[in-house]
Design an enzyme around this catalytic site. Structure first.
Site, mmCIF file in Angstrom:
data_model
loop_
_atom_site.group_PDB
_atom_site.id
_atom_site.type_symbol
_atom_site.label_atom_id
_atom_site.label_comp_id
_atom_site.label_asym_id
_atom_site.label_seq_id
_atom_site.Cartn_x
_atom_site.Cartn_y
_atom_site.Cartn_z
ATOM 1 N N TYR A 66 58.416 14.220 -35.890
ATOM 2 C CA TYR A 66 58.650 13.554 -37.172
ATOM 3 C C TYR A 66 60.153 13.405 -37.373
ATOM 4 O O TYR A 66 60.915 14.340 -37.129
ATOM 5 C CB TYR A 66 58.066 14.400 -38.320
ATOM 6 C CG TYR A 66 58.353 13.806 -39.685
ATOM 7 C CD1 TYR A 66 57.426 12.987 -40.314
ATOM 8 C CD2 TYR A 66 59.573 14.038 -40.328
ATOM 9 C CE1 TYR A 66 57.699 12.421 -41.547
ATOM 10 C CE2 TYR A 66 59.855 13.472 -41.557
ATOM 11 C CZ TYR A 66 58.912 12.663 -42.162
ATOM 12 O OH TYR A 66 59.180 12.096 -43.374
ATOM 13 N N GLU A 98 61.444 6.159 -42.058
ATOM 14 C CA GLU A 98 60.683 7.250 -41.443
ATOM 15 C C GLU A 98 60.057 6.791 -40.129
ATOM 16 O O GLU A 98 59.542 5.681 -40.054
ATOM 17 C CB GLU A 98 59.575 7.674 -42.419
ATOM 18 C CG GLU A 98 58.664 8.772 -41.914
ATOM 19 C CD GLU A 98 57.499 9.047 -42.871
ATOM 20 O OE1 GLU A 98 57.619 9.945 -43.719
ATOM 21 O OE2 GLU A 98 56.476 8.343 -42.778
#
Ligand code: GDP
Ligand code: MN
Length: 390
Positions: free
Chosen positions: A108, A198
Site C-alpha cells: 500500500y 493512492e
C-alpha cells in the site's frame, strides 16, 4: 472531485509510474477484442467511484477472450455493492480490461493531506499489508503502517522515499523503481492539486518489478479551474445528484447522514447551525449555504434540493438579514414555499434588518411555518419536529 481508476492510471502513466496495459470497454464485444489484442490472461474491472470492488464481484480474472466476454457481460450493468457504495450500490457502465499480473506481494502506498499536522501537512502512508483498505490495515495491523510527513514548503526529498523503502523491507533491487514512484506521487499531488493519490495494491510482480494494480485519486474542487484536463474527467453519473444540482444552482451544499435539513446564509452561520442541531439532540441532513446575497431564485432552488432528499424530516431555515433585508427574505421564502409542495414541517429563524416585518409576513402567510427568535430555540423545535411521526 473523484475520478475513475482508468483515468488515474492514465495520469500515473504520464508520470512514468508502471501500470498494466489495458483499455476501457463498454460492451462485452469490446472486452473480447481488447483481451484478444492483449493476448494473455486479463483482469476485467468495474469502473465506479468506490473501492472494495474485488469483494463485491467487480474484479474478475479471465484466461481467454471468451472468458473476458463473459466477465464483462456479468459486470456491465450490474448494481455493484461495496462497503463504500452504501446499500443502493452503483450501476457499472464501463469495465477496464487489463493484462493480468502475476502478483508476488501487495503493498500500500499513498500521499494525502493530514490536517492534524500544521507545517508538515502532507503525509505518505505505506504498508506491507497492501490490497485491503487502509482503514482495515489500521485496525488490524496498526504497527504495519509507516507514515512519513512532507512539508509542502520544503517539498519532497529523496530521504523520505528511502525511509518508506526501508520501512517496507523491500529488496534492494527495487530501490530505484520504488523511489521514482514515491517521487511521482508527490509531483502528481502538487501539479494537479490533488487531495489524495493512492496506489493499492502496488505489487511486486513474479518477475521482480513494481506495478500499480489499482489507484485512486481525488482532487481539490477549488483547484479544478487550473486543470481543465482533470475537470474533463468528471463523471456526473457517479456523483450525488443533489450535490450536482447544488453546484449548478450556485449554492454550497454537502449532503450528510442526518434528517434535519438546513438552509442558512453564510458558511460560518451554517456550521453553527449544524452544531446547534447536534446540541439539541438531532443530526443535520446537510450543510447548505445559500450565500450572503441569497436571491429568491436561490432560496427556491435550495428548497427544492432539501425537499428532494428523502431523509429530511424537518427543515430549519436560519437567515441573518444584512444587506438582504429580513422582509425580503421572508417574501422569498413564502414565494418559494408556495411554489414547491414542501413535504415536511419547517422552522424559520430570522434576525437582522427589518426582522419584525419579516416575521410578521411569515406569521400572516397561509403557509405553515414555525417562527423562532433564538437560534437554539429554532434548533430544538426543528429537532423535535424531525422526531415526530409524519
Ligand atoms: P478494489 O477491490 O476495488 O480495491 O480493486 P483492486 O483493483 O484493488 O482489486 C482487488 C484485488 O484483486 C487486488 O488486491 C488483487 O489481489 C486482485 N487483483 C487485481 N488485479 C489482479 C491481477 O492482475 N492479478 C491477480 N492475480 N490479482 C489481481
Ligand atoms: Mn484496490
Amino acid at each position: 472531485m473523484k475520478i475513475h481508476e482508468y483515468q488515474a492510471k492514465q495520469i500515473l502513466r504520464e508520470y512514468n509510474v508502471p501500470v498494466p496495459i489495458g483499455e476501457i470497454a463498454k460492451t462485452p464485444e469490446d472486452a473480447y477484442k481488447i483481451a484478444s489484442k492483449i493476448g494473455t490472461k486479463v483482469v476485467v474491472k468495474a469502473q465506479i467511484h468506490a473501492g472494495g470492488r474485488g469483494k463485491g464481484g467487480g474484479v474478475c480474472l479471465a484466461e481467454t477472450p471468451e472468458d473476458a466476454y463473459k466477465a464483462a457481460k456479468n459486470i456491465l450493468g450490474m448494481r455493484l455493492i461495496t462497503h463504500q457504495t452504501g446499500p443502493e450500490g452503483k450501476i457499472v457502465n464501463k469495465v477496464l480490461v487489463e493484462q493480468a499480473t502475476d502478483i508476488k506481494k501487495e503493498l500500500y502506498l499513498s500521499l494525502l493531506v493530514d490536517r492534524s499536522r500544521n507545517k508538515e501537512c502532507l503525509v505518505y502512508m505505506a504498508s506491507e499489508a497492501g490490497g485491503m483498505d487502509i482503514e482495515e490495515v489500521a485496525s488490524k495491523y496498526p504497527d504495519k503502517i509507516i507514515k512519513v510527513a512532507v512539508s509542502p514548503v520544503a517539498g519532497f526529498s529523496p530521504f523520505q522515499a528511502r525511509k518508506l523503502f526501508y520501512g517496507l523491507n523491500l529488496d534492494k533491487s527495487l530501490s530505484n523503481q520504488f523511489i521514482n514512484i514515491v517521487k511521482a506521487l508527490y509531483q502528481i499531488f502538487i501539479d494537479k492539486d490533488a487531495s489524495l493519490v493512492e496506489i493499492n495494491p502496488l505489487v511486486i510482480t513474479g518477475d521482480g518489478n513494481l506495478l500499480a494494480i489499482d489507484t485512486k485519486m481525488t482532487f481539490d474542487d477549488d483547484g479544478l479551474y487550473r486543470h481543465p484536463e482533470i475537470k474533463e474527467m468528471r463523471d456526473i453519473s457517479e456523483e450525488d445528484h443533489l450535490e450536482v444540482e447544488a453546484v449548478d444552482a450556485g449554492v454550497n451544499y454537502i449532503k450528510l447522514d442526518g434528517n434535519v435539513g438546513c438552509m442558512v446564509n453564510g458558511a460560518g452561520l451554517a456550521m453553527t447551525t449544524m452544531d446547534l442541531i447536534q446540541l439539541a439532540g438531532g443530526e443535520p441532513a446537510n450543510f447548505l449555504d445559500v450565500g450572503g446575497g441569497a436571491s429568491v431564485e436561490r432560496i427556491e432552488k435550495a428548497f427544492r434540493i432539501l425537499n428532494s432528499d428523502p431523509k429530511v424530516r424537518a427543515i430549519l431555515v436560519n437567515i441573518f438579514g444584512g444587506i438582504l433585508r429580513c422582509d425580503r427574505v421572508a417574501q422569498g421564502i413564502i414565494e418559494a414555499a408556495s411554489k414547491i409542495e414542501l413535504k415536511v414541517p419547517m422552522v424559520v429563524r430570522l434576525q437582522g434588518t427589518n426582522v419584525e416585518e419579516g416575521r410578521n409576513l411569515l406569521k400572516n402567510s397561509n403557509l405553515k411555518f414555525e417562527v423562532a427568535e433564538g437560534l437554539y430555540e429554532a434548533a430544538l423545535k426543528a429537532v423535535e419536529l424531525s422526531k415526530s411521526k409524519m
